[in-house]
Design a protein around this motif. Structure first.
Motif, PDB file in Angstrom:
ATOM      1  N   TYR A  30       0.837  -1.201   0.000  1.00 56.59           N
ATOM      2  CA  TYR A  30       0.000   0.000   0.000  1.00 56.59           C
ATOM      3  C   TYR A  30       0.870   1.248   0.000  1.00 56.59           C
ATOM      4  O   TYR A  30       2.051   1.201   0.370  1.00 56.59           O
ATOM      5  N   SER A  31       0.301   2.346  -0.419  1.00 59.05           N
ATOM      6  CA  SER A  31       0.979   3.634  -0.348  1.00 59.05           C
ATOM      7  C   SER A  31       0.599   4.332   0.950  1.00 59.05           C
ATOM      8  O   SER A  31      -0.552   4.276   1.382  1.00 59.05           O
ATOM      9  N   ARG A  32       1.555   5.019   1.536  1.00 55.51           N
ATOM     10  CA  ARG A  32       1.276   5.788   2.750  1.00 55.51           C
ATOM     11  C   ARG A  32       0.642   7.139   2.456  1.00 55.51           C
ATOM     12  O   ARG A  32       0.245   7.845   3.375  1.00 55.51           O
ATOM     13  N   VAL A  88       1.226 -14.653  -1.272  1.00 55.67           N
ATOM     14  CA  VAL A  88       0.323 -13.857  -2.093  1.00 55.67           C
ATOM     15  C   VAL A  88       0.504 -12.395  -1.711  1.00 55.67           C
ATOM     16  O   VAL A  88       0.736 -12.076  -0.536  1.00 55.67           O
ATOM     17  N   ILE A  89       0.406 -11.512  -2.684  1.00 55.69           N
ATOM     18  CA  ILE A  89       0.430 -10.079  -2.404  1.00 55.69           C
ATOM     19  C   ILE A  89      -0.970  -9.508  -2.572  1.00 55.69           C
ATOM     20  O   ILE A  89      -1.691  -9.859  -3.513  1.00 55.69           O
ATOM     21  N   VAL A  90      -1.367  -8.651  -1.638  1.00 53.79           N
ATOM     22  CA  VAL A  90      -2.646  -7.944  -1.700  1.00 53.79           C
ATOM     23  C   VAL A  90      -2.335  -6.456  -1.840  1.00 53.79           C
ATOM     24  O   VAL A  90      -2.055  -5.777  -0.845  1.00 53.79           O
ATOM     25  N   PRO A  91      -2.311  -5.920  -3.061  1.00 56.25           N
ATOM     26  CA  PRO A  91      -2.075  -4.489  -3.239  1.00 56.25           C
ATOM     27  C   PRO A  91      -3.362  -3.694  -3.085  1.00 56.25           C
ATOM     28  O   PRO A  91      -4.428  -4.127  -3.543  1.00 56.25           O
ATOM     29  N   LEU A  92      -3.277  -2.536  -2.461  1.00 51.78           N
ATOM     30  CA  LEU A  92      -4.419  -1.646  -2.326  1.00 51.78           C
ATOM     31  C   LEU A  92      -4.338  -0.613  -3.446  1.00 51.78           C
ATOM     32  O   LEU A  92      -3.571   0.358  -3.368  1.00 51.78           O
ATOM     33  N   PHE A  93      -5.115  -0.833  -4.491  1.00 53.82           N
ATOM     34  CA  PHE A  93      -5.064   0.040  -5.656  1.00 53.82           C
ATOM     35  C   PHE A  93      -5.702   1.399  -5.355  1.00 53.82           C
ATOM     36  O   PHE A  93      -6.866   1.495  -4.958  1.00 53.82           O
ATOM     37  N   LEU A 128      -0.742 -14.792  -8.254  1.00 55.37           N
ATOM     38  CA  LEU A 128      -0.435 -14.548  -6.848  1.00 55.37           C
ATOM     39  C   LEU A 128      -0.653 -13.086  -6.461  1.00 55.37           C
ATOM     40  O   LEU A 128      -0.241 -12.669  -5.388  1.00 55.37           O
ATOM     41  N   ILE A 129      -1.291 -12.311  -7.346  1.00 56.52           N
ATOM     42  CA  ILE A 129      -1.632 -10.913  -7.074  1.00 56.52           C
ATOM     43  C   ILE A 129      -3.142 -10.832  -6.882  1.00 56.52           C
ATOM     44  O   ILE A 129      -3.910 -11.223  -7.766  1.00 56.52           O
ATOM     45  N   TYR A 130      -3.559 -10.327  -5.723  1.00 57.88           N
ATOM     46  CA  TYR A 130      -4.968 -10.368  -5.328  1.00 57.88           C
ATOM     47  C   TYR A 130      -5.392  -8.965  -4.912  1.00 57.88           C
ATOM     48  O   TYR A 130      -5.419  -8.628  -3.733  1.00 57.88           O
ATOM     49  N   PRO A 131      -5.728  -8.096  -5.887  1.00 53.55           N
ATOM     50  CA  PRO A 131      -5.861  -6.664  -5.588  1.00 53.55           C
ATOM     51  C   PRO A 131      -7.186  -6.279  -4.928  1.00 53.55           C
ATOM     52  O   PRO A 131      -8.220  -6.914  -5.113  1.00 53.55           O
ATOM     53  N   ILE A 132      -7.099  -5.176  -4.196  1.00 52.19           N
ATOM     54  CA  ILE A 132      -8.265  -4.485  -3.640  1.00 52.19           C
ATOM     55  C   ILE A 132      -8.325  -3.100  -4.275  1.00 52.19           C
ATOM     56  O   ILE A 132      -7.301  -2.391  -4.337  1.00 52.19           O
ATOM     57  N   LEU A 133      -9.495  -2.718  -4.762  1.00 55.34           N
ATOM     58  CA  LEU A 133      -9.708  -1.345  -5.230  1.00 55.34           C
ATOM     59  C   LEU A 133     -10.094  -0.508  -4.011  1.00 55.34           C
ATOM     60  O   LEU A 133     -11.175  -0.655  -3.456  1.00 55.34           O
TER      61      LEU A 133
END
Length: 236
Positions: A30-32, A88-93, A128-133
């Motif tokens: 995630y971005s700060r 797995v990575i969960v990026p917060l888009f 292995l990329i499981y994004p959240i908008l």
């Protein structure tokens, strides 16, 4: 949402008990900048850990730097090693996510892992990329639109008062659904490899030393810093 059902049909995978070398099940990227960090700390991180524990035993481990880096550790190295040993990575888009060199290094490292495994595209679309908008998608780069994501925009209130609103129940239900599907992915991860690819981010930029005041010139106080940030710019 889709699961790793087609994954197992295309690639022979071990059971979770035979996987070795992993330390974390989930790496949250995630971005700060913006509200993502506050939302994670106030709501999402704890609720995700609890909901994953309802779905799997032993309870999955979730890495988030603000909660996981030991005191005194070199944080860039800790981030890199945690990513290498996560399933797995969960990026917060959000718009700020794609402007952060650190976030993109994490994201592209997992993209390279997908390519090595031959997943996340073609015959095996699940990777292995499981994004959240998390926030507005109008300014996303084209590569973001290649992924399906879980839309949390309507339950992204970062403030603590959110927990006493009616919408918080909707937030909880969405995290349960998210964790249920994520648990299925965690059961089907490939065996760990010690040479996973890693996109190395440039070294943090050092803050310039403060100017020495001239005689008779008042010294202006510097901005407060977060613990562990001294001498470095955190541009996540």
């Amino acid at each position: 949402m889709t699961t790793f059902a087609s994954f197992s049909a295309a690639v022979p995978l071990p059971t979770i008990s035979s996987v070795s070398g992993y330390k974390y099940d989930v790496f949250i990227s995630y971005s700060r900048k913006g509200n993502a960090q506050k939302w994670l700390l106030n709501h999402f991180y704890t609720r995700l850990v609890e909901c994953l524990a309802d779905q799997m035993s032993p309870a999955p481990t979730v890495y988030m730097d603000r909660m996981s880096i030991p005191k005194g550790a070199h944080w860039p190295s800790d981030l890199q090693q945690a990513l290498l040993r996560s399933k797995v990575i969960v990026p917060l888009f959000a718009p700020a996510y794609f402007e952060s060199p650190w976030c993109m290094a994490e994201f592209r490292s997992m993209q390279e892992r997908n390519k090595r495994l031959g997943i996340g595209g073609g015959r095996v679309p699940e990777g292995l990329i499981y994004p959240i908008l998390f926030a507005d998608s109008d300014d996303f780069p084209p590569e973001a639109w290649e992924f399906s994501w879980w839309n949390f925009k309507e339950v992204s209130n970062p403030d603590m008062v959110f927990q006493i609103t009616r919408r918080y129940a909707q937030f909880h239900d969405k995290v349960v659904e998210f964790a249920t599907d994520l648990a299925q992915r965690l059961r089907r991860v490939p065996e760990w490899q010690p040479d996973w690819p890693l996109v190395v981010n440039p070294d943090p930029v050092l803050r310039p030393p403060p100017p020495i005041p001239r005689f008779g010139e008042p010294v202006r106080p510097t901005d407060p810093e977060q613990p562990g940030d001294q001498g470095q710019v955190d541009d996540r």
